[in-house]
Write a protein that holds these residues in place. Structure first.
Motif, short mmCIF file in Angstrom:
data_model
loop_
_atom_site.label_atom_id
_atom_site.label_comp_id
_atom_site.label_asym_id
_atom_site.label_seq_id
_atom_site.Cartn_x
_atom_site.Cartn_y
_atom_site.Cartn_z
N ILE A 39 74.65 66.04 25.98
CA ILE A 39 73.75 67.34 25.63
C ILE A 39 73.21 67.83 26.53
CG2 ILE A 39 71.69 67.83 24.15
CD1 ILE A 39 72.57 65.76 22.09
N THR A 40 72.48 67.12 27.51
CA THR A 40 71.84 67.73 28.58
C THR A 40 72.73 68.19 29.62
OG1 THR A 40 71.46 65.59 29.68
CG2 THR A 40 69.55 66.26 28.52
N GLY A 41 73.92 67.71 29.70
CA GLY A 41 75.19 68.10 30.56
C GLY A 41 75.50 69.41 30.15
N TRP A 42 75.63 69.48 28.86
CA TRP A 42 76.16 70.90 28.30
C TRP A 42 74.96 71.92 28.51
CZ3 TRP A 42 74.05 74.05 24.45
CH2 TRP A 42 74.71 75.02 23.76
N ILE A 43 73.78 71.69 28.40
CA ILE A 43 72.55 72.42 28.58
C ILE A 43 72.58 72.95 30.07
CG2 ILE A 43 70.05 72.76 28.86
CD1 ILE A 43 69.86 70.95 26.30
N SER A 44 72.81 71.98 30.91
CA SER A 44 73.03 72.43 32.29
C SER A 44 74.07 73.40 32.72
CB SER A 44 73.21 71.12 33.41
OG SER A 44 73.23 71.64 34.53
N PRO A 59 67.42 63.47 29.81
CA PRO A 59 67.94 63.11 28.70
C PRO A 59 67.09 62.04 27.66
CG PRO A 59 69.17 62.13 30.51
CD PRO A 59 68.00 63.13 31.02
N ASP A 60 66.11 61.30 28.65
CA ASP A 60 65.30 60.54 27.72
C ASP A 60 63.95 61.03 27.17
OD1 ASP A 60 66.98 58.33 28.80
OD2 ASP A 60 65.96 58.38 30.42
N THR A 61 63.51 62.45 27.91
CA THR A 61 62.36 62.69 27.30
C THR A 61 62.21 64.28 26.62
OG1 THR A 61 61.75 63.54 29.36
CG2 THR A 61 61.19 61.45 28.85
N GLN A 62 63.26 64.81 26.82
CA GLN A 62 63.27 66.33 26.70
C GLN A 62 64.37 66.49 25.58
OE1 GLN A 62 63.17 67.93 30.91
NE2 GLN A 62 62.03 69.22 29.82
N VAL A 63 65.50 65.86 25.15
CA VAL A 63 66.19 66.37 23.83
C VAL A 63 66.24 65.05 23.02
CG1 VAL A 63 67.64 67.56 25.40
CG2 VAL A 63 68.23 65.20 25.12
N MET A 64 66.65 65.32 21.88
CA MET A 64 66.79 64.41 20.86
C MET A 64 67.96 65.07 19.62
SD MET A 64 64.00 63.45 18.05
CE MET A 64 64.04 64.88 17.21
N SER A 65 68.73 64.13 19.25
CA SER A 65 69.81 64.32 18.67
C SER A 65 69.39 64.37 16.85
CB SER A 65 70.97 63.55 18.35
OG SER A 65 70.57 62.19 17.93
N VAL A 66 69.85 65.38 16.13
CA VAL A 66 69.17 65.61 15.02
C VAL A 66 70.38 65.76 13.94
CG1 VAL A 66 66.96 66.53 15.45
CG2 VAL A 66 68.92 68.23 15.15
N ASN A 67 70.18 65.68 12.64
CA ASN A 67 71.21 65.93 11.55
C ASN A 67 71.41 67.44 11.16
OD1 ASN A 67 72.48 63.54 10.33
ND2 ASN A 67 70.18 62.83 10.23
N GLY A 68 72.02 68.12 12.03
CA GLY A 68 72.14 69.57 12.08
C GLY A 68 70.66 70.22 12.30
N THR A 69 70.68 71.58 12.60
CA THR A 69 69.44 72.46 12.91
C THR A 69 68.48 72.48 11.88
OG1 THR A 69 70.64 74.53 12.76
CG2 THR A 69 70.43 73.61 14.83
N ARG A 70 68.96 72.51 10.48
CA ARG A 70 67.99 72.70 9.39
C ARG A 70 66.88 71.52 9.49
NH1 ARG A 70 70.14 73.59 3.39
NH2 ARG A 70 71.07 71.34 3.81
N GLU A 71 67.37 70.42 9.35
CA GLU A 71 66.18 69.18 9.34
C GLU A 71 65.45 69.35 10.74
OE1 GLU A 71 65.93 64.97 11.53
OE2 GLU A 71 67.91 65.57 10.96
N ALA A 72 65.84 69.71 11.69
CA ALA A 72 65.00 69.76 13.11
C ALA A 72 64.05 70.87 12.93
CB ALA A 72 66.14 70.03 14.32
N LEU A 73 64.56 72.22 12.37
CA LEU A 73 63.66 73.20 12.35
C LEU A 73 62.75 73.19 11.35
CD1 LEU A 73 66.55 75.81 12.28
CD2 LEU A 73 64.91 75.97 13.71
#
Length: 395
Positions: A73-78, A87-101
């Protein structure tokens, strides 16, 4: 018995649509153009990765994502936005954006700001999870018009000063659902500057960022970096559902400042459902590959051109810059939707079902949202029926 704040919620858009249409017979073979469920093929090698890692269905997956997925994920952002993230402190995987939003509000929105009830600003029309998240936290949702007069993006700077003083969070979608417009760098700069002045966080829903007509939409993370904004000022949400045509994978990520991500991780440890490990392996492979994304984008570009050809002479037609919807002008969205169904069998969504009634009216009432997610030939047939049924001699 139930919390009062949930007692007067409007019905969700699609049950409303079924209630409108299902009492009537359709006027032809059913053509579903109401839901933004991608129909393009996803990479065949994804199935192989899931099978290769199938034994890991027997293990509990980490809530925040495996190290391999977070590095992908952080590689893609870069690569995409030119922003380096931990990758340890600034991103988190989620079950799609609805859950995270939804959970972003629960984790990050204070109950009060400046001694008063917090406000959450959002566009109108809007993705309904924004409103539910605000209500769940006890905040006051305030709807800011995203109409033709504002370029179909909300003018948050026009909000009254007393409301801005209470604003804790802003939700914004770019590319916009349903209008398909893009927040350019100047828009992001203005919004981030407003957030810095009034000390609120920006929740940037960028799940359509990889489906576009011409140039890649600018991302809020890159603009915030260039402005040297407060590290917790913006939170960005992305998904594989649209980018990679895998809505059933239920895989996305949230990226932001370390404190914001820490708070969301803490909440997710109690309430979140982690992505199974074989699906995390597939997700990492998808974030690391761009060839399938380019193929997917080419299919949408062809359908943008198709829509331009079919509706180009319709007064008020707005060619979409990005995303997977057309926002078509009509006299009354609900009446047009019912007419389409009864005469052609095409199902679309009234714009007012995505909007909130206000003192000045409903900004979605004069529109229908049309999903262009089906294969080209099916989309062409459906759009032609819409044109002939609703616009007639105007075309």
């Amino acid at each position: 018995m139930f919390p009062e704040r949930f007692s007067n919620l409007p019905a969700y858009a699609f049950p409303r649509l079924r209630a409108l249409l299902d009492a009537h017979d359709g006027g032809g073979p059913v053509r579903h153009m109401s839901i933004g469920e991608p129909k393009h093929p996803f990479p065949a090698w994804i199935s192989d990765i899931v099978v290769q890692n199938a034994a890991d269905f027997g293990k509990y997956p980490p809530n925040e994502g495996t190290p391999e997925l977070r590095v992908a994920i952080t590689g893609w952002i870069s690569r995409r936005f030119g922003v380096g993230m931990n990758p340890d402190t600034q991103v988190m995987s989620v079950n799609g954006t609805r859950e995270a939003l939804y959970n972003a509000g629960m984790a990050l929105c204070p109950e009060q700001k400046n001694g008063q009830r917090s406000v959450v600003l959002m566009p109108n029309p809007f993705y309904q999870v924004y409103m539910i998240s605000a209500i769940s936290t006890g905040a006051e949702p305030v709807f800011v018009p995203a109409s033709a007069e504002t370029g179909h993006l909300p003018d948050f700077a026009s909000v009254a000063p007393d409301i801005l003083a209470r604003t804790a969070m802003v939700y914004i979608c770019s590319p916009a659902n349903p209008q398909g417009v893009i927040a350019d760098e100047a828009y992001w700069e203005s919004l981030i500057a407003l957030a810095e002045t009034h000390d609120f966080q920006v929740m940037a829903d960028e799940c359509y960022s990889e489906i576009y007509r011409d140039s890649p939409p600018p991302g809020i993370l890159s603009v915030a970096k260039r402005m040297n904004a407060h590290p917790e000022r913006v939170v960005s949400f992305h998904s594989l559902s649209k980018r990679s045509s895998v809505p059933g994978l239920r895989s996305g990520f949230v990226a932001g400042g370390p404190e914001s991500i820490s708070r969301m991780k803490q909440l997710r440890a109690y309430s979140g459902a982690p992505i199974p490990l074989p699906l995390q392996a597939a997700s990492a492979a998808l974030w690391e590959d761009e060839a399938h994304v380019e193929d997917n984008r080419a299919l949408y570009r062809a359908k943008y051109a198709l829509a331009d050809r079919i509706f180009g002479n319709v007064p008020g037609y707005m060619p979409p810059q990005a995303g997977m919807f057309l926002w078509l002008p009509v006299e009354d969205g609900e009446a047009a939707t019912l007419k389409l169904w009864k005469e052609t069998g095409v199902r679309v969504l009234p714009g007012e079902y995505l909007s909130k009634d206000t003192q000045t009216g409903n900004p979605g009432k004069g529109y229908i949202r049309v999903a262009i997610v089906a294969p080209y030939d099916e989309t062409e047939a459906g759009l032609t029926l819409i044109r002939d049924c609703l616009y007639g001699d105007d075309c």
